[in-house]
Write an enzyme that holds these catalytic residues in place. Sequence first.
Site, PDB file in Angstrom:
ATOM      1  N   ASP A  42       0.834  -1.198   0.000  1.00 48.13           N
ATOM      2  CA  ASP A  42       0.000   0.000   0.000  1.00 48.13           C
ATOM      3  C   ASP A  42       0.874   1.256   0.000  1.00 48.13           C
ATOM      4  O   ASP A  42       1.452   1.613   1.019  1.00 48.13           O
ATOM      5  CB  ASP A  42      -0.910  -0.008   1.227  1.00 48.13           C
ATOM      6  CG  ASP A  42      -1.871   1.174   1.250  1.00 48.13           C
ATOM      7  OD1 ASP A  42      -1.946   1.909   0.246  1.00 48.13           O
ATOM      8  OD2 ASP A  42      -2.550   1.353   2.275  1.00 48.13           O
TER       9      ASP A  42
ATOM     10  N   ASP B 124      -0.922   5.571  -6.804  1.00 51.92           N
ATOM     11  CA  ASP B 124      -1.332   4.734  -5.684  1.00 51.92           C
ATOM     12  C   ASP B 124      -1.496   3.292  -6.126  1.00 51.92           C
ATOM     13  O   ASP B 124      -2.173   3.012  -7.120  1.00 51.92           O
ATOM     14  CB  ASP B 124      -2.642   5.269  -5.092  1.00 51.92           C
ATOM     15  CG  ASP B 124      -3.088   4.480  -3.871  1.00 51.92           C
ATOM     16  OD1 ASP B 124      -2.229   4.178  -3.024  1.00 51.92           O
ATOM     17  OD2 ASP B 124      -4.282   4.173  -3.758  1.00 51.92           O
TER      18      ASP B 124
END
Length: 492
Positions: free
Chosen positions: A174, A372
């Site tokens: 992440d 992301d």
Amino acid sequence: MAEKSFLHPILFVIALSLHLQSAISRIHYTTTVLDVSASIQRTLDVLSFDPQTINRNQQEEQQNSITQSSSFSVSLHPRSSLHKHHHKDYTSLTRSRLARDSARVQSIAANLELALSGVKTSDLKPQLGIANETSLLPEALQTPVTSGEKLGSGEYFSRVGVGRPARQYYMVIDTGSDVSWIQCKPCFDCYQQSDPIFDPSTSSSYHSLSCSSPQCTALQVSACRVDSCLYQVSYGDGSFTVGDFATETLSFGNTGTVNNVAIGCGRDNEGLFAAAAGLLGMGGGSLSLPSQLRAMSFSYCLVNRDSAASSTLEFNSARPGDSVTAPLLRNSKYKTFFYVGLAGLSVGGQPVAVSPSVFAVDESGRGGIIVDSGTAVTRLKTEAYTAVRDAFARLTTNLPSSSSYAIFDTCYDLSSFKQVSIPTVSFRFAGGKSLTLPPENYMIPVDSAGKVCFAFAPTDGPLSIIGNIQQQGTRVSYDVANSVVGFSPNKC
């Protein structure tokens, strides 16, 4: 004379219109070919794929006794290859993914706004029910949020060794968060994971952190229990983890080990993490894994999420020579996210008329566009999205349109096609370089019958996001030392 003066402007408008149409027809638009049949076949393959068919023996990577390695590499897998879903068709699977993705975007926006609004840990503690920081119960840090467990988990998992002796665990990667954590025994409330839950009592390298340690004081939300640091991370979408903050040894395949990495030992964990043992925080803050490894750079390549293939997550490896590079920007008010200098987008090889200021961070710390790994669909501020969508739609009027689907408002019925020609879509970065996306990275199937949608979406929030669908098949390199992000297609 009156009649002649009346007709003259009409003739002028007609002539001007014909001239503009002629000029438009002379513009050269670039196209690419979308393999519709292959896209549909992948939707059928993922429905029939059984994660148990993976040879786990080949995935078990042995710990290397050498601890001085300057670079590390571990395997990286899409969620579908590790977690058995229970969806009856690809439409249901896609809706679940998009619901999970919307929760992810809300989480990112909530965390950024929280940081920019100046809310401090001391302001949060009363909301978290921390009445007594010397409480012996991990629940003292529990946050009253609703679990999002039924939605699933992150999309990409890495295989990492934890403890000494090392045991291998699948962890979500992440880039939108900093704190790494793993579910721990004894667990007061844990979700189901594919690996056995980590037992810190079996590891000789597990050490609790004191409340005065630099790692503990760097947490956004922390508390104390008999001078042992407690942590909490909330993701703003119903997901959270609470437990003890400690240091532990992490192993990266057969490339080496690193001691004393600060990691959360989660005793109460709920939300979008099913199947994974925990999470690797790959953001830009001081507690992130790259920061703790003192990595000058890291990179990953995300295979198609409907694939059983895998790739690698690498630290301190050289950026591929053919990378399309862009400025790697940082927000002075929020260190976690990796921003990229984006000048705009092109459709069909022609720049779309959008002001570069749409993608810039303002004085308040809002705005900009981040890369992301956890967000699936690229989100563009509404002004930019509308311009890109309209440009794409104008060049695809020959394709049969279909109704909107979830967050997608531009869809096509390609059930009668094996291949179609579509306009190219490119990111134009500050500095003049462009990254042209593969067609399957922006025209994706949403069912197994041939319905395909333009895989961008608008956002009313101040932050734009380059998602992992647009990153698939491309090695994304974060050269933190030189403030450069590189994109190298076909480097998985």
